[in-house]
Enzyme design. Structure first.
Site, PDB file in Angstrom:
ATOM      1  N   ASP A  22       9.797  15.827  -0.396  1.00 47.09           N
ATOM      2  CA  ASP A  22      11.212  15.661  -0.723  1.00 47.09           C
ATOM      3  C   ASP A  22      12.064  15.605   0.541  1.00 47.09           C
ATOM      4  OD1 ASP A  22      11.741  15.268  -3.393  1.00 47.09           O
ATOM      5  OD2 ASP A  22      12.814  17.153  -3.660  1.00 47.09           O
ATOM      6  N   GLU A  64       3.147   8.545   1.973  1.00 48.97           N
ATOM      7  CA  GLU A  64       4.123   9.489   1.394  1.00 48.97           C
ATOM      8  C   GLU A  64       4.664   9.002   0.054  1.00 48.97           C
ATOM      9  OE1 GLU A  64       6.953  11.545   3.889  1.00 48.97           O
ATOM     10  OE2 GLU A  64       5.795  11.018   5.685  1.00 48.97           O
TER      11      GLU A  64
END
Length: 381
Positions: free
Chosen positions: A238, A362
């Site tokens: 995040d 990612e």
């Protein structure tokens, strides 16, 4: 010179502009580096950036919180000058993200080394049988007296083979799937740790496939609480996912700069390419895509920096749009260069190779679409 007018946007404070200016000056003096020895170049980049103080945003001292805007500005600036420098910077942060957010005081001592550039870090999540599906992690960690015995394999690990320490995720079995994973801090000199192979990719970076065979880690190597590894990994992503978008933004800005110089200097039938309306249309699309990406990237960073506990939707949007747009911008730049655009050694050819991996790592682009859809659908219920 890349457009830097975005630094006047209300997302930023004076300290962000000062940081961007200082890093820009450092990059102009020190980048790009020689990429022929990739391992050596990455070690040198980490050492040099650490010595200059530019790795400080990659980890947290006690009481600090991530300044995501500074992380993103750093990656954008470095990527515009040298993709390998961006890689070296990013891995110091991603590699130690779980320690910054969840590490014990003993584990956090490593941050002094990674932020000063005296130790190289790595983030070991991907396995041969689990890429985007983190819940399918198979590496096992068995509880034994005084610690854990870990076995299994990881692959496509950035800084694999040169890192001094790895944060890795293994199955500890508290529950099925994602709820049964834990994170560990693994020094590279741990007995039972073996580099199986190095992995060569289209834009050379240090990557490796490694194996652990009954490697013993003490209880102090467990990061946070057993069974919380998946949540820890997602919290780290995040934070760092918008910075992937920022790196893509840096690549795209460099491609636009190169394209502008090309179309203004290259003449066709006695006039510069930039006089052609079709070329002007391409330039307009490139500039539009870059500004839209920048707004999404720095919205995500600002949102987290101003107190949002999670930015799952914003981070996914930033990464997806910025990486996909950068691919289009760079492809257009190659097209405007004609045959020279695919010649080895041209900047746009290098950018074409550099950008491709960002749409995968990612969280691949299609995974980001799923994340965004679930966030939007969940908010609509």
């Amino acid at each position: 010179m890349a457009d830097r007018s975005f630094l006047d946007w209300p997302f930023f404070e004076a300290r962000h502009r000062e940081w961007a200016d200082a890093l820009e000056d450092w990059c102009a003096l020190n980048l790009p580096v020689d990429h022929r020895d990739v391992d050596g170049a990455c070690r040198a980049l980490v050492a040099d950036m650490g010595k200059a103080g530019f790795l400080k945003p990659t980890g947290l001292a006690a009481g600090e919180v991530f300044d995501l805007r500074t992380l993103c500005l750093s990656r954008e600036t470095l990527a515009r000058h040298d993709g390998l420098a961006d890689f070296a910077f990013a891995m110091q942060g991603l590699g130690m993200g779980a320690i910054s957010l969840f590490g014990s005081p003993e584990q956090r001592a490593w941050l002094d080394k990674t932020r000063s550039g005296t130790a190289v870090s790595a983030f070991a999540l991907t396995e041969p049988g689990s890429g985007s599906d983190v819940a399918a992690t198979a590496m096992s960690a068995e509880k034994v007296a005084g610690g854990w015995k870990i076995s299994g394999e990881k692959t496509y690990i950035s800084n694999g083979g040169i890192a001094d320490l790895y944060v890795l995720f293994a199955r500890t079995g508290e529950a099925p799937g994602a709820r049964g994973l834990s994170a560990f801090l693994l020094p590279a000199d741990t007995p039972g740790f073996e580099i199986v192979s190095r992995i060569e990719v289209i834009a050379p970076h240090p990557l490796a496939h490694f194996r652990l065979t009954d490697a013993f880690l003490p209880d102090s190597a467990l990061i946070g609480t057993a069974g919380k590894g998946f949540a820890q990994a997602m919290a780290v992503l995040d934070v760092f996912r918008p910075s992937v978008g920022a790196a893509a933004l840096g690549f795209a800005r460099r491609a636009l700069d190169e394209a502008l110089a090309r179309v203004q200097s290259r003449r066709v039938q006695g006039a510069p390419l930039s006089d052609l309306q079709m070329v002007q249309g391409h330039i307009a699309d490139m500039a539009l895509g870059i500004d839209a990406s920048a707004l999404l990237v720095y919205r995500a960073a600002w949102t987290r920096d101003t107190g949002a506990p999670r930015i799952t939707r914003e981070a996914a949007m930033a990464k997806l749009h910025a990486t996909e747009t950068a691919q289009k911008v760079i492809d257009t730049a190659v097209q405007l260069f004609g045959g020279d655009g695919v010649r080895t050694g041209e900047m746009v050819e290098s950018l074409y190779r550099e950008i491709r991996a960002l749409r995968i790592y990612e969280g691949a682009s299609d995974v980001q679409r799923v994340v965004i859809a679930r966030q939007v659908l969940g908010g609509a219920l």
